[in-house]
Design an enzyme around this catalytic site. Sequence first.
Site, short mmCIF file in Angstrom:
data_model
loop_
_atom_site.label_atom_id
_atom_site.label_comp_id
_atom_site.label_asym_id
_atom_site.label_seq_id
_atom_site.Cartn_x
_atom_site.Cartn_y
_atom_site.Cartn_z
N THR A 133 0.81 -1.21 0.00
CA THR A 133 0.00 0.00 0.00
C THR A 133 0.85 1.27 0.00
OG1 THR A 133 -1.49 1.28 1.42
CG2 THR A 133 -0.13 -0.31 2.52
N ASP A 134 0.27 2.37 -0.47
CA ASP A 134 0.95 3.67 -0.39
C ASP A 134 1.04 4.17 1.06
OD1 ASP A 134 -1.78 4.25 -0.02
OD2 ASP A 134 -1.88 5.76 -1.60
N GLU A 135 0.24 3.56 1.96
CA GLU A 135 0.18 4.08 3.33
C GLU A 135 1.49 3.87 4.09
OE1 GLU A 135 -3.52 3.45 5.38
OE2 GLU A 135 -4.59 3.11 3.50
N TYR A 159 -2.16 -0.57 10.89
CA TYR A 159 -2.28 -1.21 9.57
C TYR A 159 -1.04 -0.92 8.72
CZ TYR A 159 -3.47 -1.62 4.61
OH TYR A 159 -3.43 -1.92 3.27
N LYS A 163 2.01 -3.41 7.30
CA LYS A 163 2.30 -3.60 5.86
C LYS A 163 3.76 -3.21 5.58
CE LYS A 163 -0.09 -4.70 2.92
NZ LYS A 163 -0.49 -6.02 2.37
P1 NAD Z 1 -9.83 -7.34 1.84
O1 NAD Z 1 -9.86 -7.02 3.30
O2 NAD Z 1 -11.03 -7.08 1.00
O3 NAD Z 1 -9.48 -8.88 1.63
C1 NAD Z 1 -8.48 -9.53 2.37
C2 NAD Z 1 -8.67 -11.03 2.17
O4 NAD Z 1 -7.63 -11.70 2.92
C3 NAD Z 1 -10.01 -11.56 2.70
O5 NAD Z 1 -10.60 -12.40 1.73
C4 NAD Z 1 -9.64 -12.31 3.97
O6 NAD Z 1 -10.50 -13.41 4.22
C5 NAD Z 1 -8.22 -12.79 3.63
N1 NAD Z 1 -7.42 -13.03 4.83
C6 NAD Z 1 -7.28 -12.21 5.92
N2 NAD Z 1 -6.49 -12.80 6.83
C7 NAD Z 1 -6.10 -13.99 6.30
C8 NAD Z 1 -5.26 -15.05 6.75
N3 NAD Z 1 -4.64 -15.00 7.94
N4 NAD Z 1 -5.06 -16.11 5.94
C9 NAD Z 1 -5.67 -16.17 4.73
N5 NAD Z 1 -6.49 -15.22 4.26
C10 NAD Z 1 -6.70 -14.14 5.03
O7 NAD Z 1 -8.54 -6.58 1.29
P2 NAD Z 1 -8.30 -5.90 -0.13
O8 NAD Z 1 -8.84 -4.53 -0.09
O9 NAD Z 1 -8.72 -6.84 -1.20
O10 NAD Z 1 -6.70 -5.78 -0.10
C11 NAD Z 1 -5.88 -6.80 -0.64
C12 NAD Z 1 -4.42 -6.41 -0.46
O11 NAD Z 1 -4.18 -5.17 -1.10
C13 NAD Z 1 -4.01 -6.22 1.00
O12 NAD Z 1 -2.72 -6.76 1.15
C14 NAD Z 1 -4.01 -4.72 1.20
O13 NAD Z 1 -3.07 -4.33 2.18
C15 NAD Z 1 -3.59 -4.25 -0.19
N6 NAD Z 1 -4.08 -2.91 -0.53
C16 NAD Z 1 -5.43 -2.63 -0.54
C17 NAD Z 1 -5.86 -1.36 -0.90
C18 NAD Z 1 -7.32 -1.02 -0.96
O14 NAD Z 1 -7.66 0.15 -1.24
N7 NAD Z 1 -8.24 -1.93 -0.73
C19 NAD Z 1 -4.94 -0.37 -1.24
C20 NAD Z 1 -3.58 -0.68 -1.20
C21 NAD Z 1 -3.16 -1.97 -0.87
P1 TYD Z 2 -10.87 4.01 3.76
O1 TYD Z 2 -11.77 3.57 2.65
O2 TYD Z 2 -11.07 3.43 5.11
O3 TYD Z 2 -9.37 3.80 3.25
P2 TYD Z 2 -7.96 4.28 3.92
O4 TYD Z 2 -8.17 4.63 5.32
O5 TYD Z 2 -7.12 3.03 3.76
O6 TYD Z 2 -7.47 5.42 3.08
O7 TYD Z 2 -10.98 5.59 3.90
C1 TYD Z 2 -10.74 6.46 2.80
C2 TYD Z 2 -10.83 7.87 3.32
O8 TYD Z 2 -12.18 8.12 3.71
C3 TYD Z 2 -9.97 8.12 4.55
O9 TYD Z 2 -9.47 9.46 4.49
C4 TYD Z 2 -10.95 8.01 5.71
C5 TYD Z 2 -12.26 8.50 5.10
N1 TYD Z 2 -13.49 7.88 5.66
C6 TYD Z 2 -14.52 8.69 6.12
O10 TYD Z 2 -14.45 9.95 6.07
N2 TYD Z 2 -15.64 8.09 6.63
C7 TYD Z 2 -15.77 6.75 6.70
O11 TYD Z 2 -16.81 6.26 7.22
C8 TYD Z 2 -14.71 5.92 6.22
C9 TYD Z 2 -14.81 4.41 6.27
C10 TYD Z 2 -13.58 6.54 5.69
#
Ligand code: NAD
Ligand code: TYD
Length: 355
Positions: A133-135, A159, A163
Amino acid sequence: MRNVLVTGGAGFIGSNFVRYLLKAEPDARVFNLDALTYAGSLENLKDLPDASRHTFIQGDICDAGLIGKLFQEHQIDSVVHFAAESHVDRSILGPAPFIQTNIVGTFTLLEAARQAWGADGSTRGMRFHHVSTDEVFGSLDASDSAFTESTPYEPRSPYSASKASSDHLVRAYFHTYGLPVTITNCSNNYGPYQYPEKLIPLMILNALRGKPLPVYGDGKQIRDWLFVEDHCEAIYLVLKNGRLGETYNIGGGNQPYNIDLVNETCSILDELKPSTTSYSELIAHVTDRPGHDRRYAMDITKIRNELGWTPRHDIESGLRATVQWYLAHMDWVEVIMKQEGFSDWLDKNYARRGT
Ligand code: NAD
Ligand code: TYD
């Protein structure tokens, strides 16, 4: 890429990637390992293209015995590692599972790959791809330049710290053991199958139910929104052509304030599902997230120059496609909202949050 282990493939991005890969690689078999936590669901894996090449295994990435067996039995040659605890707000209220899955789980997978592939995995075409992630880079001020691959890590939530830790382990396995790794750090994804705890689906579904749209603080935070299918394409290109040991930043190039994004979501809903008043009247500013990162932005020069990738969706087209998808999949929404962990979460995170 013949036998691909995808971890977390029942989650949001993982399930989109499984769909993408089955189409892009007609000879690959996909082994999808997912623990089915609150965030994972088999509902996300219905109607896969050529499902006979997809095998679902319910299990934990921290289970070394299971992972070792999977590598051996299925001759795994590629790993695409998505599995993680992924929600910042949950990491604030309960960090322990983040340490376990994101750090210990990644370590367990790296060890299994090292044992299975030996020292010459890179010459035999093996590949371990880690999705991050960018975070990990921390928070930008308004005038700061976008994150590049060499921006120092400065994670600020449990989180992002977990990561960051996993990224360091992946790089260490490259330098120390020659494990053939690549890493991508991407910005906030949105699109089909996103669990409705995240901003965009939460706003869509609260609006449709006439519930308040909780905007944290002043709503002037900035994220770099990336449509999930564009992300899948970028990961695929890195898997095919990325250089070993390298990191690639992926971003959508869309950087609105949260409040503008929520207003835009409401306007699309006003058009596609009109109500008596505008959905934007439901917007409610609530107490901010502790340590809330102000701004993220990704510099994608490296992946564009090396691999020719740029996002295909701007925020208008991506957001519209997302709203349309949720409106057309209310059956999916119903099932997901009834699953364990959703209404409890809303209660825990929002019920006692001040304004
Ligand atoms: P998500 O929370 O939707 O899905 C995560 C999946 O991992 C779920 O299906 C969960 O059941 C599985 N999981 C959790 N713990 C587990 C374990 N111990 N063993 C096996 N499976 C397990 O997440 P996402 O949004 O699809 O993100 C996927 C990846 O991308 C993550 O690594 C996250 O850090 C990264 N990422 C996500 C975003 C975003 O905006 N969603 C942005 C940047 C990076
Ligand atoms: P989120 O989707 O939780 O992603 P991340 O925290 O990983 O960036 O949140 C996106 C942005 O939206 C973040 O600045 C927090 C804000 N946010 C709200 O303002 N209200 C909400 O209920 C949620 C879930 C997020």
